[in-house]
Design a protein around this motif. Structure first.
Motif, PDB file in Angstrom:
ATOM      1  N   TRP A 138      24.572  20.543   6.007  1.00 27.12           N
ATOM      2  CA  TRP A 138      25.702  20.499   5.076  1.00 27.12           C
ATOM      3  C   TRP A 138      25.579  19.316   4.135  1.00 27.12           C
ATOM      4  N   VAL A 139      25.246  18.167   4.709  1.00 25.99           N
ATOM      5  CA  VAL A 139      25.162  16.956   3.881  1.00 25.99           C
ATOM      6  C   VAL A 139      24.083  17.112   2.820  1.00 25.99           C
ATOM      7  N   LEU A 140      22.906  17.543   3.235  1.00 27.66           N
ATOM      8  CA  LEU A 140      21.839  17.698   2.258  1.00 27.66           C
ATOM      9  C   LEU A 140      22.142  18.815   1.266  1.00 27.66           C
ATOM     10  N   ALA A 141      22.934  19.807   1.684  1.00 27.21           N
ATOM     11  CA  ALA A 141      23.327  20.864   0.749  1.00 27.21           C
ATOM     12  C   ALA A 141      24.177  20.310  -0.385  1.00 27.21           C
ATOM     13  N   GLY A 142      24.853  19.182  -0.146  1.00 30.37           N
ATOM     14  CA  GLY A 142      25.615  18.551  -1.213  1.00 30.37           C
ATOM     15  C   GLY A 142      24.756  18.173  -2.396  1.00 30.37           C
ATOM     16  N   GLY A 143      23.469  17.962  -2.151  1.00 29.35           N
ATOM     17  CA  GLY A 143      22.569  17.661  -3.250  1.00 29.35           C
ATOM     18  C   GLY A 143      22.399  18.803  -4.215  1.00 29.35           C
ATOM     19  N   LEU A 144      22.800  20.027  -3.789  1.00 27.58           N
ATOM     20  CA  LEU A 144      22.713  21.169  -4.699  1.00 27.58           C
ATOM     21  C   LEU A 144      23.615  20.977  -5.914  1.00 27.58           C
ATOM     22  N   VAL A 145      24.730  20.268  -5.721  1.00 32.90           N
ATOM     23  CA  VAL A 145      25.608  19.952  -6.857  1.00 32.90           C
ATOM     24  C   VAL A 145      24.828  19.181  -7.914  1.00 32.90           C
ATOM     25  N   ALA A 146      24.073  18.208  -7.433  1.00 35.86           N
ATOM     26  CA  ALA A 146      23.257  17.426  -8.365  1.00 35.86           C
ATOM     27  C   ALA A 146      22.207  18.295  -9.028  1.00 35.86           C
ATOM     28  N   ALA A 147      21.647  19.232  -8.270  1.00 30.71           N
ATOM     29  CA  ALA A 147      20.610  20.093  -8.826  1.00 30.71           C
ATOM     30  C   ALA A 147      21.136  20.917  -9.989  1.00 30.71           C
ATOM     31  N   LEU A 148      22.385  21.332  -9.900  1.00 25.66           N
ATOM     32  CA  LEU A 148      22.964  22.176 -10.938  1.00 25.66           C
ATOM     33  C   LEU A 148      23.555  21.381 -12.099  1.00 25.66           C
ATOM     34  N   ILE A 149      24.083  20.198 -11.799  1.00 24.63           N
ATOM     35  CA  ILE A 149      24.811  19.430 -12.814  1.00 24.63           C
ATOM     36  C   ILE A 149      23.971  18.323 -13.431  1.00 24.63           C
ATOM     37  N   ALA A 150      23.251  17.583 -12.573  1.00 17.82           N
ATOM     38  CA  ALA A 150      22.586  16.367 -13.056  1.00 17.82           C
ATOM     39  C   ALA A 150      21.601  16.604 -14.192  1.00 17.82           C
ATOM     40  N   PRO A 151      20.721  17.619 -14.116  1.00 14.50           N
ATOM     41  CA  PRO A 151      19.802  17.809 -15.250  1.00 14.50           C
ATOM     42  C   PRO A 151      20.521  18.072 -16.566  1.00 14.50           C
ATOM     43  N   GLN A 152      21.649  18.785 -16.512  1.00 17.01           N
ATOM     44  CA  GLN A 152      22.417  18.999 -17.735  1.00 17.01           C
ATOM     45  C   GLN A 152      23.047  17.700 -18.221  1.00 17.01           C
ATOM     46  N   ILE A 153      23.460  16.851 -17.270  1.00 10.14           N
ATOM     47  CA  ILE A 153      23.956  15.525 -17.651  1.00 10.14           C
ATOM     48  C   ILE A 153      22.864  14.736 -18.365  1.00 10.14           C
ATOM     49  N   VAL A 154      21.638  14.811 -17.822  1.00  9.74           N
ATOM     50  CA  VAL A 154      20.513  14.122 -18.459  1.00  9.74           C
ATOM     51  C   VAL A 154      20.303  14.639 -19.881  1.00  9.74           C
ATOM     52  N   ILE A 155      20.295  15.968 -20.023  1.00 15.47           N
ATOM     53  CA  ILE A 155      20.013  16.566 -21.333  1.00 15.47           C
ATOM     54  C   ILE A 155      21.084  16.196 -22.356  1.00 15.47           C
TER      55      ILE A 155
END
Length: 453
Positions: free
Chosen positions: A194-211
């Protein structure tokens, strides 16, 4: 396909706009395999039963803590994704010696290495919640310093900033262990997942934040992305206020002392668990760190490299929704072996071509392999210590893992600059094969013991 990526040479950073179930007997055998008894003390599962609350209340607390830590993991990995995507590229822009381009990523890992053991001691005395919040404060300081360094074009100041960010990562690496602190033996693998699944949020949001933020302070590239990572760290401090994990005494009520670390390390299972965690994380870091630079050198844009990293992070964390179930069904060793095979396959794909598809597919295999190898090895580590021993065993595990990861991240830039992408994609494979062989031996030995018993 682009030119061979033997040497980066001068790289032009291209900025584009946004992108347009088994039998009961087998289950008993696996439970025995996962919780081996030690001479002079019981298994971690037995100790946990001795200190647990009533089942309903304890289960609710464990699930709530896992959810809080999953959200905190997502917020932490937003900043980590910014650094993964832009750390080496920012270093390339700021450094006069381009072979030092990946040094900011190395100082990030070095900060993690240096802070790992102090973070464990801090949590021992202050508790998990306060320790995690202090870690997030390091991220706020680090991102602020990173923004300043980028504006000043100060390479070494930027390296100092990523060193502070590494202290945040050192604390965040304990999120998965903290989720297991209040979990039952059955829920433990799922809590970690569950904890590591929280990183999926970053996978979906963070690259768009970078862009969308990399040009926020144009013409100064990338400063906006690090500022956004600082905001995520501030949010994490608030989320972590809801964490509820009691501190454990050094000596349990029954009078049993924590065993010396060398005695705990006599378990072959623990030694192999630590080794597989080291190889899984270091292999992933070695290839991942070099990939954005290699893609830009092969005439792919920064946005293309960012999207490749996005798919990599998705692959790192999306399997977490079912990795815990796979571990419960197949066992730790089989999941780890599958992960190591995927890490090896990533290198073969990377060697087969230089298109964006080849880079992205290699990163996807690398991410899934890391997930299986890392969650499996983490669960094996928690099998091998009692609750009162958790801090020192987990600290040793993290220190060993990030010692190798730091070396891998620094070597990645050197090998890429001086030897080329093909060597990066090949040189880590013997280590993966060695780890797989040891895990296979452990698995076969455990099966023979069960059959004989």
């Amino acid at each position: 396909m682009g030119p061979p990526c033997k040497s980066l040479g001068p790289v032009t950073i291209i900025s584009e706009g946004p992108f347009r179930r088994p039998s009961a007997g087998k289950r008993r055998g696996r439970r025995e395999q996962r919780a081996p008894l030690q001479e002079g003390g019981g298994s971690a599962a037995v100790d946990q039963e001795e200190t647990s609350q009533p089942e309903g209340e304890g289960e609710r607390r464990a699930r709530r803590n896992a959810l809080v830590l999953a959200i905190a993991q997502g917020l932490y990995f937003i900043g980590a994704t910014v650094l993964i995507s832009l750390g080496a590229l920012t270093g390339h822009l700021l450094a006069q010696d381009k072979s030092l381009a990946t040094l900011p990523v190395t100082t990030y890992v070095l900060g993690t290495l240096v802070a790992t053991i102090p973070a464990s001691h801090m949590m021992r005395h202050l508790g998990r919640r306060t320790g995690f919040q202090i870690g997030a404060l390091f991220a706020v300081a680090g991102t602020s310093l990173a923004v300043h360094a980028i504006f000043e074009r100060a390479f070494w100041l930027f390296c100092a900033a990523t060193l502070l960010l590494g202290a945040y990562q050192a604390c965040a690496q304990y999120y998965r262990f903290a989720a297991a602190d209040t979990a039952s033996e059955a829920f433990k693998p799922k809590a970690i997942s569950w904890v590591l699944a929280g990183g999926l949020v970053a996978a979906l949001i963070a690259p768009q934040i970078v862009i969308y933020t990399k040009d926020a302070f144009a013409p100064v590239l990338f400063a906006g992305s690090f500022a956004a990572a600082g905001v995520a760290a501030l949010l994490a401090i608030g989320v972590l206020a809801f964490l509820d994990i009691p501190r454990l005494p050094a000596q349990q009520a029954g009078g049993r002392q924590s065993r010396p670390l060398l005695e705990i390390l006599r378990q072959p299972r623990l030694r192999i668990a630590i080794l597989t965690g080291m190889v899984s994380y270091a292999s992933m870091t070695f290839v991942m760190t070099a990939t954005p630079l290699a893609m830009v050198a092969c005439n792919h844009s920064v946005d293309s490299a960012t999207l490749a990293i996005q798919w990599h992070v998705v692959a790192m964390f999306a399997p977490s929704f079912f990795t815990g179930h796979l571990i419960a069904r197949l066992g730790r060793e089989m999941v780890i072996l599958t992960g190591l095979l995927m890490l090896g396959a990533a290198g073969l794909v990377a060697l087969s071509g230089l298109s964006a598809v080849h880079f992205t597919l290699a990163l996807v295999l690398l991410g899934v392999g890391w997930n299986f190898g890392y969650i499996g090895s983490t669960t094996m580590v928690t099998d091998c210590h009692r609750p009162e021993e958790r801090n020192k065993v987990q600290a040793l595990n993290e220190f060993m893992v990030f010692s190798l990861v730091a070396s891998a991240s620094f070597a990645s830039g050197y090998v890429l600059h001086n030897r080329g992408w093909e060597v990066v994609a090949f040189v880590y494979l013997p280590f993966v094969a060695l780890a797989a062989g040891l895990v296979l031996m452990l698995h076969l030995g455990a099966r023979r013991s069960i059959a004989a018993g």
